[in-house]
Design a protein around this motif. Sequence first.
Motif, mmCIF file in Angstrom:
data_model
loop_
_atom_site.group_PDB
_atom_site.id
_atom_site.type_symbol
_atom_site.label_atom_id
_atom_site.label_comp_id
_atom_site.label_asym_id
_atom_site.label_seq_id
_atom_site.Cartn_x
_atom_site.Cartn_y
_atom_site.Cartn_z
ATOM 1 N N LEU A 160 -20.440 -42.012 -41.670
ATOM 2 C CA LEU A 160 -19.882 -41.791 -40.327
ATOM 3 C C LEU A 160 -18.516 -41.155 -40.491
ATOM 4 C CD1 LEU A 160 -19.980 -42.168 -37.237
ATOM 5 C CD2 LEU A 160 -18.868 -44.378 -37.562
ATOM 6 N N PRO A 161 -18.414 -39.821 -40.338
ATOM 7 C CA PRO A 161 -17.107 -39.174 -40.446
ATOM 8 C C PRO A 161 -16.228 -39.507 -39.257
ATOM 9 C CG PRO A 161 -18.776 -37.571 -39.860
ATOM 10 C CD PRO A 161 -19.494 -38.865 -40.089
ATOM 11 N N GLU A 162 -14.943 -39.161 -39.358
ATOM 12 C CA GLU A 162 -14.014 -39.479 -38.276
ATOM 13 C C GLU A 162 -14.416 -38.793 -36.979
ATOM 14 O OE1 GLU A 162 -9.180 -39.612 -37.491
ATOM 15 O OE2 GLU A 162 -9.983 -38.669 -39.290
ATOM 16 N N SER A 163 -14.879 -37.548 -37.051
ATOM 17 C CA SER A 163 -15.410 -36.845 -35.882
ATOM 18 C C SER A 163 -16.918 -37.073 -35.866
ATOM 19 C CB SER A 163 -15.101 -35.346 -35.959
ATOM 20 O OG SER A 163 -13.710 -35.122 -35.985
ATOM 21 N N THR A 164 -17.371 -37.949 -34.975
ATOM 22 C CA THR A 164 -18.764 -38.375 -34.968
ATOM 23 C C THR A 164 -19.706 -37.192 -34.753
ATOM 24 O OG1 THR A 164 -17.955 -40.400 -33.931
ATOM 25 C CG2 THR A 164 -20.324 -40.117 -34.021
ATOM 26 N N PRO A 165 -20.704 -36.999 -35.637
ATOM 27 C CA PRO A 165 -21.600 -35.838 -35.539
ATOM 28 C C PRO A 165 -22.714 -36.057 -34.525
ATOM 29 C CG PRO A 165 -22.177 -37.156 -37.445
ATOM 30 C CD PRO A 165 -21.011 -37.844 -36.796
ATOM 31 N N LEU A 166 -22.464 -35.735 -33.273
ATOM 32 C CA LEU A 166 -23.428 -35.981 -32.212
ATOM 33 C C LEU A 166 -23.754 -34.689 -31.462
ATOM 34 C CD1 LEU A 166 -21.826 -39.216 -30.717
ATOM 35 C CD2 LEU A 166 -23.683 -39.082 -32.384
ATOM 36 N N TYR A 167 -25.012 -34.595 -31.003
ATOM 37 C CA TYR A 167 -25.406 -33.501 -30.110
ATOM 38 C C TYR A 167 -25.346 -34.044 -28.687
ATOM 39 C CZ TYR A 167 -27.013 -31.041 -34.263
ATOM 40 O OH TYR A 167 -27.064 -30.397 -35.476
#
Length: 309
Positions: free
Chosen positions: A79-86
């Motif tokens: 889980l990176p700091e900038s959440t990878p979401l669409y």
Amino acid sequence: MIEVKNLSKRYGITQAVRDVSFEVKRGEVLGFLGPNGAGKTTTMKIITCYIPPTDGTVSVAGFDILENPLDVRKRIGYLPESTPLYTDLMVEEYLYFVAQMRQIPISQRQQRIKKIIETCSLKEVLKKDIGQLSKGFKQRVGLAQAMIHDPDILILDEPTSGLDPNQIIEIRQLIKKLGKEKTIILSTHILPEVSATCDRVIIINEGQLVASGTPSELQEQAAGDTILYSSIKALKKDIESVLPTLDFVKEFRLIDTQDSFLRYKIITQKTESDPGEQLFSAAVKNNWILSEIHKENLSMEDIFLKLTS
């Protein structure tokens, strides 16, 4: 489970990580601390095979990140700091998409998605677009994508960043629950979170490892310095001219003023006589009135500031 040896990363002339070595054991929750720009995220990206190191090696579950990157990635949830979401997908659609990308067998896919929905408490938002969710629910969806393939290792970069206090408590409880089953590296700026969730702590500063141990071990290492709180009724200039002359005083600062009493936070150092007795003697000698002498060990925040200032 994770073994980092002499890890370094340079970007041109900038040295982001300098000869860092540490291990994380199976079933351990490791707090990874450091100020902004210390090299935490760079180290996490190297462990997860997002970027290669300049020097050094990393082994994850026995697999080298350079020789076997796919085997490493299969065993890690990130889980990176900038959440990878669409954000234009519904939560349910997104989880199915991630399950496909993670190559979860069709026969197991429905069961894995159902379990992760329960684990991350996402049932009430399954039919909502991700872009409509609160920050707390977005973080939950981010955790779900990191865990959907049931990895042995979770690497979480600032998982509670930007959340309100209630959301922080919810995510913290979830991490504690997960820590019973998985190896976790947790990067955070919320230091009470470390004492509440982590078995061990690593502190990195300017790309270098400056401390490693359990929260209690770090406090013992810093035992030479304790904190003395004292409320004194006297002239400020008199107090601040006398305090530096006392051999137990390492540093001090005024933190509050109330009813003519000045409250000081004094960082003490080891001396032959008790700091409280010395302060009381100084008060008697200088005709000060004391309403408080209170001593406590350094908190995680104090240890962090001491090691990274």
